[in-house]
Design a protein around this motif. Structure first.
Motif, short mmCIF file in Angstrom:
data_model
loop_
_atom_site.label_atom_id
_atom_site.label_comp_id
_atom_site.label_asym_id
_atom_site.label_seq_id
_atom_site.Cartn_x
_atom_site.Cartn_y
_atom_site.Cartn_z
N ARG A 76 0.84 -1.20 0.00
CA ARG A 76 0.00 0.00 0.00
C ARG A 76 0.88 1.26 0.00
O ARG A 76 0.60 2.22 -0.71
N ALA A 77 1.96 1.24 0.78
CA ALA A 77 2.88 2.39 0.82
C ALA A 77 3.51 2.60 -0.57
O ALA A 77 3.66 3.75 -1.01
N GLY A 78 3.87 1.51 -1.24
CA GLY A 78 4.42 1.62 -2.59
C GLY A 78 3.41 2.21 -3.56
O GLY A 78 3.74 3.11 -4.35
N LYS A 79 2.19 1.73 -3.50
CA LYS A 79 1.12 2.24 -4.37
C LYS A 79 0.84 3.71 -4.08
O LYS A 79 0.73 4.52 -5.00
N ASP A 80 0.74 4.07 -2.82
CA ASP A 80 0.47 5.46 -2.45
C ASP A 80 1.58 6.40 -2.93
O ASP A 80 1.32 7.48 -3.44
N PHE A 81 2.85 5.97 -2.74
CA PHE A 81 3.97 6.80 -3.18
C PHE A 81 3.96 6.96 -4.69
O PHE A 81 4.13 8.07 -5.21
N LEU A 82 3.74 5.87 -5.41
CA LEU A 82 3.69 5.93 -6.86
C LEU A 82 2.60 6.90 -7.31
O LEU A 82 2.84 7.79 -8.13
N GLU A 83 1.40 6.75 -6.77
CA GLU A 83 0.29 7.60 -7.18
C GLU A 83 0.51 9.06 -6.81
O GLU A 83 0.14 9.96 -7.57
N SER A 84 1.13 9.32 -5.67
CA SER A 84 1.38 10.71 -5.27
C SER A 84 2.52 11.35 -6.06
O SER A 84 2.63 12.57 -6.11
N SER A 85 3.36 10.54 -6.70
CA SER A 85 4.51 11.05 -7.46
C SER A 85 4.17 11.33 -8.92
O SER A 85 4.88 12.09 -9.57
N ARG A 86 3.12 10.72 -9.43
CA ARG A 86 2.76 10.91 -10.84
C ARG A 86 2.29 12.33 -11.11
O ARG A 86 1.55 12.91 -10.33
N ARG A 87 2.71 12.85 -12.26
CA ARG A 87 2.27 14.16 -12.72
C ARG A 87 1.80 14.03 -14.16
O ARG A 87 2.06 13.02 -14.82
N ASP A 88 1.15 15.05 -14.67
CA ASP A 88 0.67 15.04 -16.05
C ASP A 88 1.82 14.85 -17.03
O ASP A 88 2.95 15.25 -16.76
N GLY A 89 1.49 14.27 -18.16
CA GLY A 89 2.48 14.12 -19.23
C GLY A 89 3.53 13.07 -18.97
O GLY A 89 4.58 13.10 -19.58
#
Length: 138
Positions: A13-26
Motif C-alpha cells: 500500500r505504501a508503494g502504491k500510495d507513493f507511486l500515485e502521489s509522485s505521478r504528474r501530467d504528461g
C-alpha cells in the motif's frame, strides 16, 4: 524464505500510495517526498529479494503491470516501508551516446540490484539516484 503477509500488505500500500502521489501530467514524476526508512526490521539481503517477489505479486493484483520507472518507484517505497534501505536509480543507455538513448530504472539494496536481471552496471550510466539518508547508493 517466506515473507510475513502482515508486513507485506501495508508495504505494498505504501508503494502504491507513493507511486500515485509522485505521478504528474504528461508522464512526469515529482520525487520531493521520498519515504524514510524506519528502523530495520527484516535483516539480510535475501529477505529483501523475497520482499520484492511479494511486493510484485501484490502490485500486479492492485495496480497491474508497471513500466520500469513506476515499478522501481513502487518497489523502493515498499521496501523502505518494510525497513530495507532500498535506493532508486535512473540511468541512460551507454549506447547510443547521443539521443535517442533510452532510460531505465532499478532498485538496489545492500549493493545488489533487486528489481531487474538486466546488466544495469554495464549498460546504463546513472543520472539520478535517491538513497536513504546515511546509506550508500552503490
Amino acid at each position: 524464505m517466506v515473507m510475513d503477509v502482515s508486513a507485506l500488505l501495508p508495504s505494498a500500500r505504501a508503494g502504491k500510495d507513493f507511486l500515485e502521489s509522485s505521478r504528474r501530467d504528461g508522464g512526469t514524476f515529482d520525487f520531493a517526498a521520498w519515504p524514510r526508512v524506519p528502523a530495520r526490521r527484516f535483516g539480510p539481503l535475501g529477505r529483501a529479494r523475497t520482499a520484492v517477489s511479494g511486493l510484485r505479486a501484490v502490485q500486479r493484483l492492485t495496480v497491474g503491470f508497471l513500466d520500469p520507472v513506476e515499478d522501481a518507484l513502487y518497489l523502493t517505497a515498499g521496501l523502505r516501508h518494510m525497513g530495507f534501505p532500498a535506493s532508486f536509480h535512473l540511468g541512460r543507455e551507454v549506447a547510443p551516446a547521443a539521443p535517442p538513448a533510452g532510460l531505465y530504472s532499478w532498485v538496489r539494496c545492500g549493493g545488489a540490484v533487486l528489481s531487474t536481471s538486466l546488466p544495469v552496471n554495464e549498460e546504463y550510466v546513472e543520472i539520478y539516484t535517491n538513497a536513504p539518508e546515511g546509506e550508500s547508493s552503490a
